[in-house]
Design a protein around this motif. Sequence first.
Motif, PDB file in Angstrom:
ATOM      1  N   ALA B 106       0.781  -1.150  -0.083  1.00 12.70           N
ATOM      2  CA  ALA B 106       0.067  -0.070   0.109  1.00 12.70           C
ATOM      3  C   ALA B 106       0.881   1.212   0.100  1.00 12.70           C
ATOM      4  N   GLY B 107       1.982   1.160   0.904  1.00 12.31           N
ATOM      5  CA  GLY B 107       2.910   2.414   0.741  1.00 12.31           C
ATOM      6  C   GLY B 107       3.552   2.551  -0.354  1.00 12.31           C
ATOM      7  N   THR B 108       3.796   1.583  -1.287  1.00 15.28           N
ATOM      8  CA  THR B 108       4.221   1.733  -2.646  1.00 15.28           C
ATOM      9  C   THR B 108       3.296   2.461  -3.766  1.00 15.28           C
ATOM     10  N   ILE B 109       2.028   1.692  -3.476  1.00 19.19           N
ATOM     11  CA  ILE B 109       1.072   2.278  -4.373  1.00 19.19           C
ATOM     12  C   ILE B 109       0.753   3.864  -4.030  1.00 19.19           C
ATOM     13  N   TRP B 110       0.787   4.238  -2.989  1.00 17.55           N
ATOM     14  CA  TRP B 110       0.706   5.543  -2.511  1.00 17.55           C
ATOM     15  C   TRP B 110       1.778   6.417  -2.745  1.00 17.55           C
ATOM     16  N   TRP B 111       2.935   6.026  -2.919  1.00 18.56           N
ATOM     17  CA  TRP B 111       3.964   6.638  -3.247  1.00 18.56           C
ATOM     18  C   TRP B 111       4.088   6.928  -4.840  1.00 18.56           C
ATOM     19  N   PHE B 112       3.703   5.860  -5.525  1.00 21.52           N
ATOM     20  CA  PHE B 112       3.622   5.899  -6.819  1.00 21.52           C
ATOM     21  C   PHE B 112       2.587   6.930  -7.250  1.00 21.52           C
ATOM     22  N   LEU B 113       1.404   6.818  -6.885  1.00 22.89           N
ATOM     23  CA  LEU B 113       0.476   7.779  -7.187  1.00 22.89           C
ATOM     24  C   LEU B 113       0.738   9.072  -6.757  1.00 22.89           C
ATOM     25  N   ASN B 114       1.333   9.193  -5.628  1.00 21.28           N
ATOM     26  CA  ASN B 114       1.780  10.763  -5.474  1.00 21.28           C
ATOM     27  C   ASN B 114       3.020  11.465  -6.208  1.00 21.28           C
ATOM     28  N   SER B 115       3.505  10.404  -6.690  1.00 19.14           N
ATOM     29  CA  SER B 115       4.721  10.845  -7.330  1.00 19.14           C
ATOM     30  C   SER B 115       4.308  11.343  -8.884  1.00 19.14           C
ATOM     31  N   LEU B 116       3.167  10.688  -9.279  1.00 16.12           N
ATOM     32  CA  LEU B 116       2.248  11.022 -10.287  1.00 16.12           C
ATOM     33  C   LEU B 116       1.270  12.221 -10.302  1.00 16.12           C
ATOM     34  N   ASN B 117       1.717  13.004  -8.912  1.00 18.01           N
ATOM     35  CA  ASN B 117       0.852  13.951  -8.682  1.00 18.01           C
ATOM     36  C   ASN B 117      -0.650  13.716  -8.473  1.00 18.01           C
ATOM     37  N   ILE B 118      -1.044  12.488  -8.061  1.00 17.97           N
ATOM     38  CA  ILE B 118      -2.420  11.973  -7.846  1.00 17.97           C
ATOM     39  C   ILE B 118      -2.407  11.909  -6.237  1.00 17.97           C
ATOM     40  N   PRO B 119      -3.036  13.323  -5.666  1.00 19.55           N
ATOM     41  CA  PRO B 119      -3.095  13.184  -4.561  1.00 19.55           C
ATOM     42  C   PRO B 119      -4.088  12.440  -3.582  1.00 19.55           C
ATOM     43  N   LEU B 120      -4.182  10.973  -3.767  1.00 22.39           N
ATOM     44  CA  LEU B 120      -5.008  10.348  -2.806  1.00 22.39           C
ATOM     45  C   LEU B 120      -4.294  10.208  -1.472  1.00 22.39           C
ATOM     46  N   SER B 121      -5.233  10.101  -0.483  1.00 23.63           N
ATOM     47  CA  SER B 121      -4.719   9.988   0.883  1.00 23.63           C
ATOM     48  C   SER B 121      -4.421   8.541   1.238  1.00 23.63           C
ATOM     49  N   VAL B 122      -3.564   8.424   2.431  1.00 22.43           N
ATOM     50  CA  VAL B 122      -3.225   6.868   2.713  1.00 22.43           C
ATOM     51  C   VAL B 122      -4.273   6.132   3.014  1.00 22.43           C
ATOM     52  N   GLU B 123      -5.201   6.835   3.523  1.00 21.06           N
ATOM     53  CA  GLU B 123      -6.480   5.985   3.895  1.00 21.06           C
ATOM     54  C   GLU B 123      -7.360   5.593   2.889  1.00 21.06           C
ATOM     55  N   THR B 124      -7.465   6.159   1.473  1.00 16.48           N
ATOM     56  CA  THR B 124      -8.008   5.794   0.478  1.00 16.48           C
ATOM     57  C   THR B 124      -7.407   4.585  -0.358  1.00 16.48           C
ATOM     58  N   VAL B 125      -5.746   4.781  -0.250  1.00 12.99           N
ATOM     59  CA  VAL B 125      -5.199   3.808  -0.894  1.00 12.99           C
ATOM     60  C   VAL B 125      -5.554   2.534  -0.051  1.00 12.99           C
ATOM     61  N   CYS B 126      -5.266   2.532   1.357  1.00 11.55           N
ATOM     62  CA  CYS B 126      -5.475   1.308   2.126  1.00 11.55           C
ATOM     63  C   CYS B 126      -6.930   0.947   1.930  1.00 11.55           C
ATOM     64  N   VAL B 127      -7.918   1.774   1.913  1.00 11.57           N
ATOM     65  CA  VAL B 127      -9.137   1.181   1.698  1.00 11.57           C
ATOM     66  C   VAL B 127      -9.421   0.517   0.437  1.00 11.57           C
ATOM     67  N   PHE B 128      -8.609   0.723  -0.698  1.00 10.95           N
ATOM     68  CA  PHE B 128      -8.923   0.140  -2.006  1.00 10.95           C
ATOM     69  C   PHE B 128      -7.970  -1.057  -2.320  1.00 10.95           C
ATOM     70  N   THR B 129      -7.043  -1.172  -1.380  1.00  8.55           N
ATOM     71  CA  THR B 129      -5.966  -2.413  -1.580  1.00  8.55           C
ATOM     72  C   THR B 129      -6.579  -3.614  -1.840  1.00  8.55           C
ATOM     73  N   ALA B 130      -7.538  -3.929  -0.700  1.00 10.98           N
ATOM     74  CA  ALA B 130      -7.930  -5.182  -0.726  1.00 10.98           C
ATOM     75  C   ALA B 130      -8.765  -5.505  -2.155  1.00 10.98           C
ATOM     76  N   PRO B 131      -9.723  -4.831  -2.490  1.00 17.42           N
ATOM     77  CA  PRO B 131     -10.396  -5.126  -3.899  1.00 17.42           C
ATOM     78  C   PRO B 131      -9.390  -5.047  -5.211  1.00 17.42           C
ATOM     79  N   ILE B 132      -8.651  -4.286  -5.081  1.00 14.67           N
ATOM     80  CA  ILE B 132      -7.648  -4.459  -6.183  1.00 14.67           C
ATOM     81  C   ILE B 132      -6.850  -5.641  -6.187  1.00 14.67           C
ATOM     82  N   PHE B 133      -6.323  -6.197  -5.209  1.00 12.03           N
ATOM     83  CA  PHE B 133      -5.821  -7.482  -4.841  1.00 12.03           C
ATOM     84  C   PHE B 133      -6.792  -8.657  -5.412  1.00 12.03           C
ATOM     85  N   SER B 134      -8.021  -8.371  -4.796  1.00 13.67           N
ATOM     86  CA  SER B 134      -8.783  -9.617  -4.896  1.00 13.67           C
ATOM     87  C   SER B 134      -9.045  -9.748  -6.761  1.00 13.67           C
ATOM     88  N   ALA B 135      -8.938  -8.574  -7.428  1.00 12.16           N
ATOM     89  CA  ALA B 135      -8.975  -8.668  -8.992  1.00 12.16           C
ATOM     90  C   ALA B 135      -7.587  -9.360  -9.083  1.00 12.16           C
TER      91      ALA B 135
END
Lengths: 467, 786
Positions: B106-135
Motif C-alpha cells: 500500500a505504501g508503494t502504491i501511495w508513493w507511486f500515485l503521489n509521484s504522479l501527482n495524484i493526491p490520494l490520501s493514505v486512507e483511500t489507498v488502504c481502503v482500496f488495496t483489498a479490492p484491487i488485490f482480489s482482482a
Amino acid sequence: MEAPIRAREILGFTLLSLLFFVCRSSPSHNLLISNAERRIDLSSHIVKVYLTLKVENAGSTPTSEILLAFPPTQVDHLATVEALVTKGKRKKTTIVHLDVKPTELPDAPNETKYFTIYLANPLNSGESTTLEVLYLFTHSLEPFPAEIGQSESQLVFYRDSALILSPYHIKQQTTFLKAPSTKVESFTRVEPTNRAGTEMKYGPYEDRPSYSFSPILIHFENNSPFPVVEELVREVEISHWGNLQVTEQYTLVHGGARHKGVFSRVDYQSRPSLNGVSSLRYLLARLPPRVHSVYYRDEIGNISSSHLRTDSRKSELEIEPRYPLFGGWKATFLIGYGLPLQDFLFESSDDRRYLNFTFGCPLLDTVVDKLTVKVVLPEGSKDPSAVVPFPVEQHFETKYSYLDVVGRTVVVMEKKNLVPVHNSHFQVYYTFKPMFMLAEPLMLTTAFFLFFVACVAYLHIDLSIRK
Amino acid sequence: MAAPEISTAAVPTLYTNNALRNAFGGVLAFFILLLIGVMAFSIRLFSVIKYESVIHEFDPYFNYRVTQFLAKNGIYEFWNWFDDRTWYPLGRVIGGTVYPGLTLTAGTIWWFLNSLNIPLSVETVCVFTAPIFSAFASWATYLLTKEVKGTGAGLTAAALLAMVPSYISRSVAGSYDNEAVAIFALIFTFYLYIKTLNTGSLFYATLNSIAYFYMVCSWGGYTFIINLIPMHVLLCIVTGRFSSRLYIAYAPLVVLGTLLAALVPVVGFNAVMTSEHFASFLVFIILHVVAFVYYIKGTLTPKMFKVAVTLVVSVGLAVCCAVIAVLIALVASSPTKGWSGRSLSLLDPTYASKYIPIIASVSEHQPPTWPSYFMDINVLAFLVPAGIIACFSPLSDASSFVVLYIAASVYFSGVMVRLMLVFAPAACITSGIALSQAFDVFTQSIKFQLPGISSNKEVDAAETSSATAEAQNDAVKTEKSEETSKNRPSKKSKKKEKEEKPSTKAKAEKKRLLALPLDSSVISLLLLILLGAFYVVHCVWAAAEAYSAPSIVLTSRSHDGLHVFDDFREAYAWLRHNTDVDDKVASWWDYGYQTTAMANRTVIVDNNTWNNTHIATVGTAMSSPEKAAWEIFHSLDVKYVLVVFGGLVGYPSDDINKFLWMVRIGGGVFPHIKEPDYLRDGQYRIDSQATPTMLNCLMYKLCYYRFVETDGKGFDRVRQTEIGKKYFKLTHFEEVFTTHHWMVRIYKLKPPKNRIRGKTKKSKSKTSSTSSRAKISGTGKKNPWH
C-alpha cells in the motif's frame, strides 16, 4: 473570594483612569462631541458596540478626520470597526460608509490606540454631523468562575468604561449595556446608573473632558455557547470544467468556561434544560445556493450527524460535532462542497477572469482566530492578484494535483481575528488561456496511444534466439 | 491479440478459419478476464456505497497506522520503528514484529500515485488495496487453473473466485488486512509452481521464489505453502512421477525461498529453526536422493544398480536414523516441540482451548459450523467433489496438486474458521474445473445431436456458446501441450500448436461417442446455469448484507428510517481532542489498535496479543473490585479506562459478554481470580442471582454505573434481564465521557491524594514544621523524630 478581587480590579482601573487625566494631551481640540450614545450588546460572545456620535467642529479650520480611541486591552480583541453617516431627510436617507483606518499618534497617553474616520466631506467650522460607529470585540467576556461543572450555568465578566474614551470633549453621553438574561450578578455603579431588566444604563454624564475613563465591571450569566474556530483553512479550487471545489478545515473549540469534572450522559440526556446549557450542540453553516456533493468528516471518517437544507437563495448545513462541546473541549472537522463555476467566475473588462467569493467563515456566529484562504487557480493561469476589502497577508504557493506538470498557482491570504462581518466578497484576478484545459486530456490520450503502440510493437517483435 | 490473425493470413484457407477463431477466442478471453477483474473489484465496494470509505474492524486499523507511518517517515524509519504508544510500559518494535508485505504494498502504491501527482490520501489507498488485490487474485486463479485444466476452467474458476463470499469477507473495501494481499500471493505462488512444473523453466522457478518471498512478507500463512508444496513433491516421488521438471520446480524454491524468507525480520531464523519448515528440508533431501538414484540408474547397468541400492539403503538407513534421532531430541527439548501455539492448535484442534485461552478467545480461531461452510462457499461445496473427480481424469502433476491442495485446506478450514480463506481458492479452482467440464460434456452432446450445427461447427460455436467452445478447445490444447512439448514454449511453438489444432478433430470424433441425449443435456445445462445463478445471487447478498459492515459504525433500520450508531468514533474522537497527548488508556485488548489509530493515545494492551501476562493484568484489573483495580491501573500509569457497553441499545459483542475471557485469561496468570466466583451454578449472569464477586467487579460497575437512571429498572437489552445491583457509587473512578448510545464509556482514575490522608499529613509536617509544631506534638506521637 469574589468581592476582594473585584475591588482590587476596580482600584486598578481607577488608578489607570487617573493617569489618563494627568497626562492627557490635546490633539485637535477644535472638535467636540456634543452628544454620544453607546449601546453595548452582550448577548452573544461577540460583543457588539453601536456608537452614535454627534461631532461638532468648534475650531476654525475645516477637518475631515475624526479619531476614535481604544484602550490597549480592547484593541487586541477588536475585530472590526465600521463607520457610516446617514444623509438626507427622513424619506430618502442614504447611508454612506466611511473609511476607517488604524492610526498611530506620537503622544498617545497610556498606549491608547486610535482609529481615524475619514469623512467624505470636510466638516467646516461650526458644522456638526452624526456618525454611526459599529465595532466588535471578540474574546472579551471572561468566564468567572473559569471552570464550571456540567449542571452549572456560565457566568462571565465584561470590562469597559462607563465613560467613552475619546480624545475629544464630550458634552453629553449615555451608555446602555444589554445582558442576555435578567440574571446579572453584579455591576459597577457610576451614578447615575439604572438597571431595567436586562439593560443597564450608565449616564447621562455631562461635560466630561477628553480621555475620561471610569472602569466598570459587569458579572452576568451568558449561557450561549462560545464557538471559536482556532484555525480555519479554506481551499477554493477552480476547475474550468465547471466546478468550484471548496474544502474547509476547522479546529473548533468552545471558548467559554472550562468544563470541570464529570460528564454524565444520563443527566445530559434526561434534563437538557438544566444540564450543559452552555454546551455547543450544533452549528449552522450558511453555504452558497446550488451547492452539491457536500461532505462533513474528520480524520477518522464521516460524521453522520448533519442536515442540508437547500433553497434557491441559500443552503444551510446544520452540523453536529461528534460529541457535544463543553467549555474547553475541542473538535476538528472538515467540510467540503462543490459549486457551479458560473456563479462565481466572471470575465472582467480587460479580458481577465476573476473569482468572486466570500472571505469569512460560513459558520454562523463564530469567531475565527486565524483564517487562511487558499485559492487554487487552474494550471497555466498567470498574473494572479487578489482584491480583498480589508488588509490581509498574502503570498503565493504552488500545488500539484491530478496530472499536473508545472503545478497550480495558489493565492494564499491570511487574516487573524475574524467575525461574521468579514463574510464579504473578495476577488482573485488571473489570466487563463482555454487551451490549457486540453493539456491533461491530451496527455492521457498520448499516454494511452503510446501504450497501445508499444503493445502492437511488442507483438510484432520476435526476440527469441532460436529460429 | 491481433498478431496471430495477421501472421496466419498467408496460411492456406483450411487453417485460416481456425486461426481466426483462436484470435477471436483470445480477445474474448482477455475481455472476460478484464470484466472478472472489474467485477471482483466492484462487488467489494458495497461497504463504501452502503457505509463510507473507512478502514474496518480492528487489525486493519493497526495496518493503516503502520502505513501512515511508512508514508510519512520512509522505509528505514519503518524498519527501526519502536512504537511507544502500545503495550505501555513495554512498547513494541513494529518493524521487527510485523509482516510488512501489505504495508509496503500500500505504501508503494501511495508513493507511486503521489509521484504522479495524484493526491490520494493514505486512507483511500488502504481502503482500496483489498479490492484491487482480489482482482489480481482472480487473474492468478485463472492462470493457475489454466495450467491445470485449460482456459475454460480457468475463466470459470476466476469468475467463481471473484465473488466467493469467504474471500469477500476478508477483502471488502476497507478490510485492510494481511489476507487481502496474501491470498493473491498464495495463488500466484501456486501458479508459478505449477507453471515451473509444467515447463521446467528456471525462469519461472526464480519467479516462484520471489512470489513465495512476497507471500512470506504478507502473511503468517506462508507456512501452508512451504508445507503443501513439499507434500506434493513427495506425492509425485511416491507415485513415480519424478522428473527433472519437478526438481527444478522444487529445489530453487527451497534454497532461494528460504534465503529470501529469512530476510523478513519477523521470520528471520525461524525460516530454518522452527518445525513448520522442517518438512520442506526433509523433502529437499529426499528429492536429491531420488534424483541421485535416477542418475545412477541411468549410468549403471541394472545388475550393478541393484547391488548399489542394497549398499546405499543399508548405510543410508543407519545414518538417517541417527540424524532423525538427533533432530527429535533437539525438538523435544523445547517446550512446545518447536511449534508455535497457532500451528499446534491447527494440528490438535483441542490444544488451544486446553492451554492458551488467549488464542481460544478469538472468535475467528474457533472451528467453523456446517452452516458457515454453506454461507462461505455456497454451491461450491457440492461442486468440489465433481471437480476432484475431473482432476483424476486424466491425473497430471498439476491436477494432483489441486487435489492435494483441496484435501489439505479442507482439513485446516475445519480446524479454524479463519482458514476458510485458504480453502476458498481451492474450492473455486476445483468447482471451476467441474463446471467447465460439465459444460463441455453437455455442449458437446448438444452439438453432436443437432446435425445442422455439426456440419459447420466452427461458425455456430463462435456465435452460440463461444466461451464454452473456446474452453473445450483450449482444454484440448493444453492436454496436447502436456503430451508433446514440455520444454519452454516460445512464441513460435505456441503458433505451431495452434496450427496443429486440426489434428484434434480426430479426438473430437472419439468424444462424440460419449455424447448424452439431447433433452437431458439441455436440461442439465439449464440446471447448471440455475446453480450458477443461485451462487451469484448468494454472493451478491453476502457481499451486500453480511460482510460489508465496517463494525466501527453500526446501522439499524427502524420504521422511521436508518439509524446510525457511531459511538466508537465519537469516543475515540473525544479521547483524541480532549485528553492529554501522553495519557494512557486502558481497555480490553480488542480496542487497543483502534485506540492507538483513531484516538492517538497510548494503550496498555492491543490486538497483537504477544504478552499474555500484560493482558492478564488488565483482565485481572477488570475482574477485581474497585480498589484493587484502581491500584493495578495506577501502577500502570493509566489515566482513563474505556469499556464497551451494549446494554442500552442491544449491541451484543460488548465487554460484559467478553468478560468471562478476561476472568479466564486473568486467572491463568493470577490465581486469585477464579472463574467459579463469577458464575452462579456454572451460569454466567448479571441479574439479581449473580455472585457478589461479579456484582462488585470493576467491569460490572463501569458498565452499569447509573444505568438504572435511564429507564428506572436497569433492563439490559443484550442479556434480556434486569441488572442485579442497581444503585451504587464509584469511589475510585469518575465518569468523564459516555457516548450518545452509551456504547463506549470512559472513566478517569481519581487522583490518589484524597485517600492516603495520614501519609500526606506526615509529609506535610516534615516540610512545614514550624507553623504546625503544636499540632504535631498533639497528634503525631507515632513519629519518633518529634
